[in-house]
Write an enzyme that holds these catalytic residues in place. Structure first.
Site, PDB file in Angstrom:
ATOM      1  N   ASN A   1     -33.584 -12.807  -6.467  1.00 21.66           N
ATOM      2  CA  ASN A   1     -33.098 -14.284  -6.573  1.00 21.66           C
ATOM      3  C   ASN A   1     -31.541 -14.292  -6.994  1.00 21.66           C
ATOM      4  O   ASN A   1     -30.460 -13.417  -6.974  1.00 21.66           O
ATOM      5  CB  ASN A   1     -33.355 -13.727  -8.598  1.00 21.66           C
ATOM      6  CG  ASN A   1     -32.755 -15.286  -8.934  1.00 21.66           C
ATOM      7  OD1 ASN A   1     -32.186 -16.037  -8.879  1.00 21.66           O
ATOM      8  ND2 ASN A   1     -32.366 -15.103 -10.659  1.00 21.66           N
ATOM      9  N   TRP A   2     -31.972 -15.625  -6.106  1.00 20.86           N
ATOM     10  CA  TRP A   2     -30.089 -15.089  -5.335  1.00 20.86           C
ATOM     11  C   TRP A   2     -29.479 -16.618  -6.549  1.00 20.86           C
ATOM     12  O   TRP A   2     -28.330 -16.481  -6.261  1.00 20.86           O
ATOM     13  CB  TRP A   2     -30.284 -16.143  -3.509  1.00 20.86           C
ATOM     14  CG  TRP A   2     -30.795 -15.387  -2.607  1.00 20.86           C
ATOM     15  CD1 TRP A   2     -30.397 -14.375  -2.363  1.00 20.86           C
ATOM     16  CD2 TRP A   2     -30.456 -15.829  -1.270  1.00 20.86           C
ATOM     17  NE1 TRP A   2     -30.753 -13.380  -1.647  1.00 20.86           N
ATOM     18  CE2 TRP A   2     -30.120 -14.465  -0.366  1.00 20.86           C
ATOM     19  CE3 TRP A   2     -29.411 -16.878  -0.934  1.00 20.86           C
ATOM     20  CZ2 TRP A   2     -30.529 -14.353   0.803  1.00 20.86           C
ATOM     21  CZ3 TRP A   2     -29.407 -16.631   0.209  1.00 20.86           C
ATOM     22  CH2 TRP A   2     -30.301 -15.810   1.265  1.00 20.86           C
TER      23      TRP A   2
ATOM     24  N   HIS B   1     -36.389 -17.250 -17.007  1.00 22.27           N
ATOM     25  CA  HIS B   1     -34.368 -16.431 -16.434  1.00 22.27           C
ATOM     26  C   HIS B   1     -34.142 -16.471 -18.113  1.00 22.27           C
ATOM     27  O   HIS B   1     -34.141 -17.532 -18.077  1.00 22.27           O
ATOM     28  CB  HIS B   1     -34.347 -16.933 -15.520  1.00 22.27           C
ATOM     29  CG  HIS B   1     -33.193 -15.520 -15.189  1.00 22.27           C
ATOM     30  ND1 HIS B   1     -31.661 -15.550 -15.236  1.00 22.27           N
ATOM     31  CD2 HIS B   1     -32.806 -14.073 -14.046  1.00 22.27           C
ATOM     32  CE1 HIS B   1     -31.054 -13.912 -14.735  1.00 22.27           C
ATOM     33  NE2 HIS B   1     -32.571 -14.052 -13.746  1.00 22.27           N
TER      34      HIS B   1
ATOM     35  N   GLU C   1     -36.191  -7.823 -17.466  1.00 14.95           N
ATOM     36  CA  GLU C   1     -34.872  -8.059 -17.956  1.00 14.95           C
ATOM     37  C   GLU C   1     -34.452  -7.491 -18.467  1.00 14.95           C
ATOM     38  O   GLU C   1     -33.469  -9.381 -19.499  1.00 14.95           O
ATOM     39  CB  GLU C   1     -34.233  -9.351 -17.124  1.00 14.95           C
ATOM     40  CG  GLU C   1     -35.505  -9.585 -15.192  1.00 14.95           C
ATOM     41  CD  GLU C   1     -33.922 -10.129 -14.471  1.00 14.95           C
ATOM     42  OE1 GLU C   1     -34.185  -9.968 -13.333  1.00 14.95           O
ATOM     43  OE2 GLU C   1     -34.169 -11.455 -14.884  1.00 14.95           O
TER      44      GLU C   1
ATOM     45  N   GLY D   1     -26.519  -8.193 -13.890  1.00 10.58           N
ATOM     46  CA  GLY D   1     -24.741  -7.730 -13.471  1.00 10.58           C
ATOM     47  C   GLY D   1     -24.242  -6.794 -13.881  1.00 10.58           C
ATOM     48  O   GLY D   1     -22.897  -7.488 -13.074  1.00 10.58           O
TER      49      GLY D   1
ATOM     50  N   SER E   1     -29.195  -4.942 -12.623  1.00  9.29           N
ATOM     51  CA  SER E   1     -28.297  -4.135 -11.770  1.00  9.29           C
ATOM     52  C   SER E   1     -29.077  -3.138 -10.702  1.00  9.29           C
ATOM     53  O   SER E   1     -28.696  -1.523 -10.822  1.00  9.29           O
ATOM     54  CB  SER E   1     -27.745  -3.405 -12.816  1.00  9.29           C
ATOM     55  OG  SER E   1     -26.622  -4.665 -13.093  1.00  9.29           O
TER      56      SER E   1
ATOM     57  N   GLY F   1     -30.903  -9.216  -8.470  1.00  5.03           N
ATOM     58  CA  GLY F   1     -30.524  -9.863  -8.360  1.00  5.03           C
ATOM     59  C   GLY F   1     -28.617 -10.269  -7.300  1.00  5.03           C
ATOM     60  O   GLY F   1     -29.114 -10.609  -6.227  1.00  5.03           O
ATOM     61  N   GLY F   2     -27.880  -9.207  -7.980  1.00  4.21           N
ATOM     62  CA  GLY F   2     -26.529  -9.484  -7.315  1.00  4.21           C
ATOM     63  C   GLY F   2     -26.755  -8.784  -5.240  1.00  4.21           C
ATOM     64  O   GLY F   2     -26.118  -9.689  -4.617  1.00  4.21           O
TER      65      GLY F   2
END
Ligand code: PEP
Length: 249
Positions: A12-13, A96, A166, A172, A211, A232-233
């Site tokens: 997921n950008w 999300h 999530e 994050g 994470s 994500g990141g």
């Protein structure tokens, strides 16, 4: 992980990425040969068409990060599921926590969006997860059970639904639940899916997100009822995303 559920590693950008990010995408696509997992990148809307064209013929799929429930109409700034599909997306992340918080999206709107995804032939990845206050109160499993009950419409099957657990406090932050905690919540999700969809629930993939990094991916992906990851990141760097995809046993 059972043989009937092929692991999915989805990136997921979020609101990151300009056209120059194509080189990162190409590195991911080129590194997937021989991997057992399905893989997907969900870039911002602006990059979907170009990315989908770029990865055509590779193992990498492209997805959206949200869609409107309606097919078209007077909804300034929104994107329909049909538009995502037309641009080359095959899936869409829905519900999300950043949408639920930033745009006040509740379970009812998420449910309507899942129906829109099905209407357009997209695979919805429905996100659920508890806050830290809810976890500390021992309510994690109850919260996600309620979210799955209320966000997923009737008619879900092994091939038309992916759920992503999530925990909001893990997104994050570099913090993750223990694998025992993950197994407990994934078990609760499997249970409510079973109550609602019977044997189909055994084939519905449940991803863990929050994470996930190259150094914790193997343990999380080996946890009971974890059928992949929503990243994500770490999905913004091709090397990290590929390392996570390679961590699938
Ligand atoms: C996410 O937002 O879906 C996510 C899992 O983010 P991160 O991996 O950065 O925690």
């Amino acid at each position: 992980m059972t043989a009937e559920r092929r692991p999915l590693i989805a990136g997921n950008w979020k609101m990151n990425g300009l056209r120059a990010a194509k080189s990162e995408l190409r590195t991911v696509a080129a590194g997937l040969a021989g991997l057992s997992a399905e893989t997907m990148i969900c870039p911002p809307f602006t990059l979907i068409g170009a990315f989908a064209a770029d990865v055509a013929g590779t193992q990498l799929m492209i997805g959206g990060q949200d869609c409107h429930p309606a097919e078209s109409g007077a909804h300034t700034g929104d994107i329909s599921a049909e538009m995502l599909r037309d641009a080359g997306a095959v899936a869409v992340i829905l519900g999300h926590s950043e949408r639920r918080i930033d745009h006040q999206e509740g379970d009812a709107i998420v449910k309507a969006k899942v129906k829109a995804a099905w209407r357009a032939g997209l695979l919805p990845v429905v996100c659920v997860g508890e806050t830290l206050v809810e976890r500390d109160a021992g309510e994690a499993a109850a919260v996600v059970t309620r979210q799955v009950r209320q966000s997923v419409p009737d008619g879900a099957t092994a091939v038309n639904l992916v759920v992503a657990y999530e925990p909001i406090w893990a997104i994050g932050t570099g913090r993750t639940p223990t694998t025992d905690d993950v197994a407990e919540v994934h078990g609760a999700i499997r249970h409510i899916l079973g109550e609602r969809f019977g044997a189909e629930a055994n084939g519905i993939r449940i991803l863990y997100g929050g994470s996930v990094k190259p150094d914790n991916a193997a343990a999380l992906l080996a946890t009971a009822d974890v059928d992949g990851a929503l990243v994500g990141g770490a999905s913004l760097k091709a090397a990290d995303f590929l390392a996570i995809a390679r961590a699938v046993g």
